[in-house]
Design a protein around this motif. Structure first.
Motif, PDB file in Angstrom:
ATOM      1  N   ALA A 130       0.857  -1.307   0.019  1.00  0.00           N
ATOM      2  CA  ALA A 130       0.119  -0.026   0.035  1.00  0.00           C
ATOM      3  C   ALA A 130       0.778   1.333   0.033  1.00  0.00           C
ATOM      4  O   ALA A 130       0.462   2.409  -0.693  1.00  0.00           O
ATOM      5  CB  ALA A 130      -0.879  -0.046   1.191  1.00  0.00           C
ATOM      6  N   SER A 131       1.941   1.230   0.957  1.00  0.00           N
ATOM      7  CA  SER A 131       2.777   2.195   0.883  1.00  0.00           C
ATOM      8  C   SER A 131       3.717   2.478  -0.546  1.00  0.00           C
ATOM      9  O   SER A 131       3.649   3.873  -0.840  1.00  0.00           O
ATOM     10  CB  SER A 131       3.899   2.023   1.887  1.00  0.00           C
ATOM     11  N   TYR A 133       0.998   4.024  -2.875  1.00  0.00           N
ATOM     12  CA  TYR A 133       0.748   5.720  -2.262  1.00  0.00           C
ATOM     13  C   TYR A 133       2.043   6.475  -2.971  1.00  0.00           C
ATOM     14  O   TYR A 133       1.585   7.560  -3.756  1.00  0.00           O
ATOM     15  CB  TYR A 133       0.909   5.654  -1.079  1.00  0.00           C
ATOM     16  N   HIS A 186      -5.875   0.640  -1.579  1.00  0.00           N
ATOM     17  CA  HIS A 186      -4.883   1.225  -2.478  1.00  0.00           C
ATOM     18  C   HIS A 186      -4.882   1.027  -4.073  1.00  0.00           C
ATOM     19  O   HIS A 186      -4.415   1.880  -4.668  1.00  0.00           O
ATOM     20  CB  HIS A 186      -3.373   0.478  -1.734  1.00  0.00           C
ATOM     21  N   ARG A 198      -7.126   3.759  -5.201  1.00  0.00           N
ATOM     22  CA  ARG A 198      -6.386   4.748  -5.270  1.00  0.00           C
ATOM     23  C   ARG A 198      -5.938   5.013  -6.656  1.00  0.00           C
ATOM     24  O   ARG A 198      -6.104   6.351  -7.465  1.00  0.00           O
ATOM     25  CB  ARG A 198      -5.269   5.128  -4.421  1.00  0.00           C
TER      26      ARG A 198
END
Length: 333
Positions: free
Chosen positions: A107-108, A111, A134, A137
């Motif tokens: 997820a990081s 992002y 995620h 996004r």
């Protein structure tokens, strides 16, 4: 040495800057005669285009992001090689990221990629990934996305996978037709959809032949020592004729356990595994494998991503597949 620019080429040729630019980009709007003049002068003066300026003008970064669960896995190394090949053909840069099987890290990474500037993302999900926040996004930002190998089902996203169900079914049918009846299945990491498909193919074959025994399905974890103990327990208590390993690591563990127990492969127990590692044929005895076309998967996924990058509006959702190959060696004979 003077820096040769588009403006300088245009001045020498008596053309406009847009005309020179279109000629160098082989635009249909420019005559072949003009294109040839521009190319000859550009070559003579050693004109070098500025890729960063071109990217800014086109609002493109000429970069894509690749997210894989682990870089040490030979399968994903092959995939990355396929991705790099297509990126090079399109003169694109590639950012390679590993989630290390962590949903949080995945997820990081997503992002960061979506906060920066990439023209598209290739994603194979981590074992722990259990939500789509995620990925949403990526979709909300309208960044082209293609999933490969490990995918989250029921998303409006293109993907490239292999026929895990069919290959497991084929291998199990062959084992049954050879006279084996007690075929155990080592199921790695419950969260992975491709492993679930392999299990279902195995179960379908057993069910059709009337030999389904769910007691011979053993859940494996990320902890190697725990897996070794579970395999040892399976062999000593259930005494299977064959062990079907859902990933190559479990085959290595099975070989080690058999050695510790003084069992010979394939005389006392047979082994087959999903594996793309080239070392499989060098094991003692050589390991029967089900391998996937990893390089082809990387190529197809990247080609599909570039299709989406070129498209205007909502991308066409495509679900592509690559083949699998069952190679029977001494370990399952």
């Amino acid at each position: 040495m003077q820096n040769i620019t588009l403006k300088k080429l245009a001045e020498i040729l008596g053309l406009s800057v847009p005309t020179v630019s279109r000629a160098l980009n082989d635009s249909y709007e420019i005559s072949e005669e003009t294109k040839e003049k521009v190319r000859e002068l550009a070559k003579k003066l050693n004109y070098q285009p500025n890729p960063f300026a071109a990217s800014l003008r086109k609002n493109k970064s000429k970069t894509i992001g690749l997210v894989v669960p682990e870089l040490s896995n030979y399968f994903f190394t092959q995939i990355t090689t396929g991705v790099e090949k297509i990126c090079n053909e399109h003169d694109y840069h590639l950012i390679i990221c590993s989630s290390n099987e962590s949903a949080e890290k995945e997820a990081s990474i997503i992002y960061n990629l979506t906060s920066g500037k990439v023209d598209g993302i290739l994603l194979s999900t981590a074992a722990e990934a259990n939500n789509t926040e995620h990925i949403n996004r990526i979709l909300q930002k309208k960044i082209p996305l293609v999933q490969f190998d490990r995918v989250i089902e029921n998303l409006p996203v293109s993907s490239v996978t292999s026929n895990d169900f069919g290959s497991a079914y084929e291998a199990t049918i062959k084992l049954l037709d050879d006279g084996n009846r007690k075929i155990a299945f080592l199921k790695y990491r419950n969260e992975l959809t491709n492993i679930e498909k392999r299990l279902n193919g195995y179960l379908q074959a057993l069910d059709e032949k009337g030999f389904a025994d769910k007691a011979l399905i053993v859940d494996m974890s990320y902890d190697e020592e725990t897996n070794i103990q579970e395999i040892k327990k399976l062999i000593t208590e259930k005494k299977p004729e064959v062990i079907f390993c859902s990933v190559s690591l479990l085959a290595t563990n099975t070989y080690d356990v058999c050695k510790d127990l003084g069992l010979a492969i394939p005389e006392d127990i047979k082994v087959i595994a999903y594996s793309n590692t080239p070392t499989a044929r060098h094991l003692n005895p050589p390991l029967s494998t089900i391998s996937k076309s990893a390089f082809e998967m990387g190529v197809k996924a990247t080609e599909l991503l570039f299709e989406q990058i070129r498209q205007k509006g909502e991308p066409e959702i495509k679900k592509l597949h690559v083949g699998s190959k069952v190679t029977y060696r001494e370990s399952s004979e």
